[in-house]
Motif scaffolding. Sequence first.
Motif, PDB file in Angstrom:
ATOM      1  N   GLN A 172       0.842  -1.187   0.000  1.00 32.30           N
ATOM      2  CA  GLN A 172       0.000   0.000   0.000  1.00 32.30           C
ATOM      3  C   GLN A 172       0.882   1.243   0.000  1.00 32.30           C
ATOM      4  O   GLN A 172       2.070   1.180   0.338  1.00 32.30           O
ATOM      5  CB  GLN A 172      -0.928  -0.010   1.217  1.00 32.30           C
ATOM      6  N   HIS A 173       0.301   2.363  -0.384  1.00 31.33           N
ATOM      7  CA  HIS A 173       1.068   3.607  -0.502  1.00 31.33           C
ATOM      8  C   HIS A 173       1.802   3.964   0.793  1.00 31.33           C
ATOM      9  O   HIS A 173       2.889   4.558   0.751  1.00 31.33           O
ATOM     10  CB  HIS A 173       0.136   4.767  -0.869  1.00 31.33           C
ATOM     11  N   SER A 174       1.203   3.610   1.933  1.00 30.74           N
ATOM     12  CA  SER A 174       1.824   3.984   3.206  1.00 30.74           C
ATOM     13  C   SER A 174       3.212   3.362   3.367  1.00 30.74           C
ATOM     14  O   SER A 174       4.046   3.888   4.110  1.00 30.74           O
ATOM     15  CB  SER A 174       0.927   3.566   4.376  1.00 30.74           C
ATOM     16  N   ALA A 175       3.486   2.255   2.659  1.00 26.82           N
ATOM     17  CA  ALA A 175       4.803   1.610   2.738  1.00 26.82           C
ATOM     18  C   ALA A 175       5.885   2.463   2.099  1.00 26.82           C
ATOM     19  O   ALA A 175       7.073   2.265   2.359  1.00 26.82           O
ATOM     20  CB  ALA A 175       4.758   0.240   2.071  1.00 26.82           C
ATOM     21  N   ARG A 176       5.483   3.427   1.264  1.00 27.10           N
ATOM     22  CA  ARG A 176       6.461   4.293   0.607  1.00 27.10           C
ATOM     23  C   ARG A 176       7.200   5.192   1.593  1.00 27.10           C
ATOM     24  O   ARG A 176       8.238   5.766   1.256  1.00 27.10           O
ATOM     25  CB  ARG A 176       5.769   5.183  -0.435  1.00 27.10           C
ATOM     26  N   PHE A 177       6.666   5.317   2.796  1.00 25.25           N
ATOM     27  CA  PHE A 177       7.276   6.203   3.780  1.00 25.25           C
ATOM     28  C   PHE A 177       8.007   5.422   4.868  1.00 25.25           C
ATOM     29  O   PHE A 177       8.392   5.996   5.888  1.00 25.25           O
ATOM     30  CB  PHE A 177       6.198   7.094   4.411  1.00 25.25           C
ATOM     31  N   CYS A 178       8.198   4.115   4.660  1.00 21.99           N
ATOM     32  CA  CYS A 178       8.889   3.268   5.636  1.00 21.99           C
ATOM     33  C   CYS A 178      10.332   3.062   5.187  1.00 21.99           C
ATOM     34  O   CYS A 178      10.577   2.437   4.144  1.00 21.99           O
ATOM     35  CB  CYS A 178       8.178   1.917   5.760  1.00 21.99           C
ATOM     36  N   THR A 197       2.643  -0.144  -5.611  1.00 20.22           N
ATOM     37  CA  THR A 197       1.805   0.208  -4.461  1.00 20.22           C
ATOM     38  C   THR A 197       0.466   0.730  -4.949  1.00 20.22           C
ATOM     39  O   THR A 197       0.337   1.224  -6.077  1.00 20.22           O
ATOM     40  CB  THR A 197       2.464   1.289  -3.580  1.00 20.22           C
ATOM     41  N   THR A 198      -0.520   0.633  -4.084  1.00 18.22           N
ATOM     42  CA  THR A 198      -1.845   1.161  -4.377  1.00 18.22           C
ATOM     43  C   THR A 198      -2.440   1.698  -3.093  1.00 18.22           C
ATOM     44  O   THR A 198      -2.066   1.257  -2.001  1.00 18.22           O
ATOM     45  CB  THR A 198      -2.767   0.085  -4.975  1.00 18.22           C
ATOM     46  N   VAL A 199      -3.371   2.640  -3.206  1.00 16.96           N
ATOM     47  CA  VAL A 199      -3.966   3.218  -2.006  1.00 16.96           C
ATOM     48  C   VAL A 199      -4.973   2.270  -1.385  1.00 16.96           C
ATOM     49  O   VAL A 199      -5.177   2.250  -0.175  1.00 16.96           O
ATOM     50  CB  VAL A 199      -4.629   4.571  -2.339  1.00 16.96           C
ATOM     51  N   GLY A 287      -7.739  -0.155   6.395  1.00 18.00           N
ATOM     52  CA  GLY A 287      -7.835  -0.303   4.942  1.00 18.00           C
ATOM     53  C   GLY A 287      -6.717   0.383   4.188  1.00 18.00           C
ATOM     54  O   GLY A 287      -6.327  -0.054   3.104  1.00 18.00           O
ATOM     55  N   LEU A 288      -6.165   1.458   4.759  1.00 16.40           N
ATOM     56  CA  LEU A 288      -5.114   2.218   4.080  1.00 16.40           C
ATOM     57  C   LEU A 288      -3.713   1.866   4.585  1.00 16.40           C
ATOM     58  O   LEU A 288      -2.722   2.377   4.063  1.00 16.40           O
ATOM     59  CB  LEU A 288      -5.352   3.723   4.252  1.00 16.40           C
ATOM     60  N   GLY A 289      -3.647   1.013   5.589  1.00 16.21           N
ATOM     61  CA  GLY A 289      -2.338   0.653   6.127  1.00 16.21           C
ATOM     62  C   GLY A 289      -1.700   1.782   6.903  1.00 16.21           C
ATOM     63  O   GLY A 289      -0.468   1.888   6.966  1.00 16.21           O
ATOM     64  N   LEU A 290      -2.526   2.629   7.509  1.00 17.71           N
ATOM     65  CA  LEU A 290      -2.028   3.759   8.289  1.00 17.71           C
ATOM     66  C   LEU A 290      -2.312   3.530   9.772  1.00 17.71           C
ATOM     67  O   LEU A 290      -3.162   2.706  10.134  1.00 17.71           O
ATOM     68  CB  LEU A 290      -2.705   5.062   7.853  1.00 17.71           C
ATOM     69  N   SER A 291      -1.637   4.264  10.621  1.00 20.86           N
ATOM     70  CA  SER A 291      -1.959   4.210  12.039  1.00 20.86           C
ATOM     71  C   SER A 291      -3.257   4.987  12.271  1.00 20.86           C
ATOM     72  O   SER A 291      -3.607   5.893  11.494  1.00 20.86           O
ATOM     73  CB  SER A 291      -0.837   4.814  12.873  1.00 20.86           C
ATOM     74  N   LEU A 292      -3.955   4.628  13.329  1.00 17.51           N
ATOM     75  CA  LEU A 292      -5.198   5.325  13.663  1.00 17.51           C
ATOM     76  C   LEU A 292      -4.919   6.808  13.914  1.00 17.51           C
ATOM     77  O   LEU A 292      -5.695   7.673  13.504  1.00 17.51           O
ATOM     78  CB  LEU A 292      -5.825   4.675  14.907  1.00 17.51           C
TER      79      LEU A 292
END
Length: 341
Positions: A172-178, A197-199, A287-292
């Motif tokens: 997911q897109h959030s992995a781009r910032f790891c 990646t996808t959102v 759903g977005l792979g982000l933290s709450l």
Amino acid sequence: MESGIPVTMQVYAHLVTEGNATFQDIQAAVGCQPSDVEESIRALIDCGLLQGPSDDGQFHAVSPEAARRITLSPLYREFHSLQRTIAETSAALETLTPVYEMHTRTQGAPGLEEVRSLSAVRNLITGLAADAHEEVLTSQPGGPRPEELIRESLAKADSLLRRQVRMRTLYQHSARFCPGTIAYVEHVAGQGAAVRTTVAGFPRILIFDRRVAVLSLHGSGGHGALIARDPSIVETVVQAFEHAWAVATDFPLRYDRATTQSTANEIRSSIVRQLVEGVSDKRIADGLGLSLRSVQRHIAEMMKEIGALNRLHAGYLLHKKLHEGSIVIDSPMDTPRVNPE
């Protein structure tokens, strides 16, 4: 001491020439520090190339062929013992295959197997990766992954890519910032792997040679897996992966302001859509792979922009503005734009 020749080689050469020598004789011959001579002697003894000291302090050189036999014989015996154990265990398990297949047929679930131990799942995946010959497809939803899992994945990926096995991985897109994931992608992409990646969210899947699919086991708390070998089921899983892959974009190996902003905009657009639909903060985050906390921060910023009193009010205002055309989401790559009143 001869310049450019390692001390260990000089020590061994002296002993081969002299046959026997004491520590003092060796040091005098090679002309170096006692600590260097001592270290070289230990290394030669460990390799089986040197024996001693005897009662009179003499060291004796051993031929490389004799050293090879002395040093490797125990390893060969251990290796052959492991081979016999593997063969015997495999044969014993094979005798139970008909029993298992008969049981699964009577249960109406052919080609499906549940594995509920995390360690067993990891060992199974390692084995499937080792047996793969053509292609491995993986989808990894969620945000940053633990460093331990990244290192484990890297070892498997290196082994696969060295054997010319094709690899495609979906995040997911959030992995781009790891940072850990970025380093992993740079490494495997340099060896020919494809990463996108996808959102949107998608299931966690591993597919080996389009013959075996490994999926998360519902209700196992992330510790279990469902193993599918039935061709129809595997093909359905492959199609789900291909659908997600088709709408995904390449993982950027180099970042600039435009790329970072585009990714953030797409994530924000998805949050707006789900907020309008009344999806909970927790479900949006999952759903977005982000933290709450990240999702709630995005929502708080949007509420401030549109003057919403609370989350419910924000959903109502955004829904109203969408119908009025005063908020525009042209495409998944565009950030929501609220026209001033």
